[in-house]
Design a protein around this motif. Structure first.
Motif, PDB file in Angstrom:
ATOM      1  N   LEU A   1      31.838  -7.287  29.542  1.00 37.55           N
ATOM      2  CA  LEU A   1      30.181  -6.948  29.103  1.00 37.55           C
ATOM      3  C   LEU A   1      29.696  -8.206  28.326  1.00 37.55           C
ATOM      4  O   LEU A   1      28.500  -7.950  28.391  1.00 37.55           O
TER       5      LEU A   1
ATOM      6  N   PHE B   1      25.096  -4.054  33.544  1.00 39.57           N
ATOM      7  CA  PHE B   1      24.830  -2.676  34.007  1.00 39.57           C
ATOM      8  C   PHE B   1      23.840  -2.764  34.846  1.00 39.57           C
ATOM      9  O   PHE B   1      23.677  -2.025  35.953  1.00 39.57           O
ATOM     10  N   LYS B   2      22.828  -3.760  34.936  1.00 42.61           N
ATOM     11  CA  LYS B   2      21.613  -3.732  35.900  1.00 42.61           C
ATOM     12  C   LYS B   2      22.250  -4.154  37.309  1.00 42.61           C
ATOM     13  O   LYS B   2      21.821  -3.969  37.975  1.00 42.61           O
TER      14      LYS B   2
ATOM     15  N   SER C   1      23.572  -1.749  39.459  1.00 41.29           N
ATOM     16  CA  SER C   1      22.570  -0.876  40.115  1.00 41.29           C
ATOM     17  C   SER C   1      22.470  -1.339  41.725  1.00 41.29           C
ATOM     18  O   SER C   1      21.884  -0.632  42.327  1.00 41.29           O
TER      19      SER C   1
ATOM     20  N   ALA D   1      30.443  -7.836  35.826  1.00 36.79           N
ATOM     21  CA  ALA D   1      30.164  -6.336  35.897  1.00 36.79           C
ATOM     22  C   ALA D   1      31.127  -5.790  37.036  1.00 36.79           C
ATOM     23  O   ALA D   1      31.577  -4.786  36.689  1.00 36.79           O
TER      24      ALA D   1
END
Length: 405
Positions: free
Chosen positions: A76, A212-213, A216, A346
């Protein structure tokens, strides 16, 4: 060189064969081999560590758990670091951490100490591998697809040579493999220092929210979940099968060497052919289904006290895992309209969490139930990964189109 991962694959293809690469790419590929040695290096010495340090299977499996857990979480921050200090400094920092913590692991006298130092090794591994994939793809002169094949070839060679070296050095002392990696990675550090140019930093620095985006985007999340689930089978094979093969360090090293050779061969030569002939989703689903069957046979072989069955299955599994590694890594690079390094971070964060839980759980399942239980459980989890992939196939349509083209 940064490009958007959503661009058609043909726009990224350049002239030049797989082996026609700049020296910088070969330097990184060599370091990748050493880095991936760390994954399978400890396989042949797991029983020896358990015996000499008076530890249970689940305790020794924490060598994989701490390594994968720290690697996954650290993924991350890899983009945040590399976008601020640059790719070269990030690679060298990761390599230096691997050298330090591998050496400290070899000097440790307790299972807790080794587990802790393997965690530090995992931090260095995260900084290195996430950045290395992006660097190889960006610096390659042969295009994204061939660059990823080169990366997977380095992965396969590292995974295959790691157990062989671990078996040879481990037959002298269980500490030997740790010191071996420290020395080899130090050599890789020197190569990258002098052969890799300073790659320009991206104009926009990454943030902690970027991975994290990226998740999505349904396609990337689905691939991450699939990898999370099949890692239960992968690390059951890696971390638990050495206990049921009834082999010494040399024997275990040769078995996993054979496994890794097949993994490397199929990742380079077989996966691209399947990729051209069939859809990537269908190919991944097929090879993971076959891996599920292999795990079930390993469970039956363990139940029937047939180490030979387990040995053969471990080697054969390399065929399917090699194909899967290349296909799913290539798919990840096309899954979401984000930077390659962000997509890789990710995806790796999700999949390494599976790699963190599964080794410890495999040891515990054998202690709670029966010796064959970890293989059956691993088979179920891998099959669930196939189901998740096929159920969400429509969300991966653009990946299939990119690969097919």
């Amino acid at each position: 060189m940064k490009t958007n991962a959503s661009q058609p694959l043909e726009l990224e293809q350049r002239q030049g064969g797989l082996l026609s690469q700049p020296k910088a790419v070969w330097a990184i590929a060599f370091a990748c081999i050493i880095s991936f040695m760390g994954l399978g290096l400890v396989d042949p010495i797991l029983p020896a560590i358990a015996e000499q340090l008076h530890a249970s299977k689940s305790q020794v499996s924490l060598l994989f758990t701490s390594y994968n857990l720290v690697t996954g979480i650290a993924m991350l921050i890899t983009g945040v670091i590399s976008s601020r200090i640059g790719i070269k400094k990030t690679l060298l920092t990761g390599m230096l951490l691997i050298v330090i913590f591998a050496a400290l692991g070899g000097l440790s006298n307790s299972i807790g100490g080794i587990v802790g130092f393997r965690g530090g090794w995992g931090l260095g591994n995260a900084l290195f591998i996430a950045t290395a994939l992006s660097a190889i793809v960006g610096l390659s002169t042969s295009g994204t697809a061939k660059a990823i094949i080169l990366y997977e070839a380095a992965l396969g060679l590292g995974i295959s040579v790691g157990p062989l070296l671990g078996g040879e050095l481990g037959s002298i002392s269980w500490r030997g493999p740790f010191f071996g990696v420290a020395v080899l990675m130090a050599i890789g550090f020197i190569f990258v220092t002098f052969m890799l140019p300073n790659v320009p930093k991206p104009k926009k620095a990454s943030t902690l929210a970027d991975p994290f985006k990226a998740l999505s985007y349904p396609a990337l999340l689905i691939l991450g979940i699939t990898a999370f689930l099949y890692n239960f089978g992968f690390f059951t094979l890696m971390a638990y099968s050495p206990y049921v093969m009834d082999l010494d360090e040399h024997g275990l090293g040769y078995v996993f060497f054979g496994w890794g050779i097949l993994l490397a061969f199929t990742s380079v030569f077989v996966a691209p052919k399947l990729q051209k002939r069939f859809s990537v989703v269908s190919s991944i689903a097929a090879v993971l289904t076959l891996f599920t069957i292999v795990l079930l046979i390993m469970g039956i072989g363990t139940y029937n006290h047939s180490p030979q069955t387990v040995i053969v299955c471990v080697i054969v599994a390399g065929i399917f895992l090699g194909i899967n590694n290349t296909l799913i890594t290539t798919a990840v690079m096309q899954a979401a309209p984000v930077e390659r390094s962000v997509a890789s971070a990710a995806y790796s964060f999700v999949r390494f969490l599976g790699g963190a839980v599964s080794p410890w759980l495999a040891g515990k399942l054998s202690e709670w139930y029966h010796a064959e239980t970890p293989f059956y459980f691993g088979a179920v989890m891998v099959f669930l990964g196939v189901v998740a992939l096929l159920v969400s196939r429509r969300k991966l349509a653009h990946v299939d189109r990119a690969e097919g083209h």
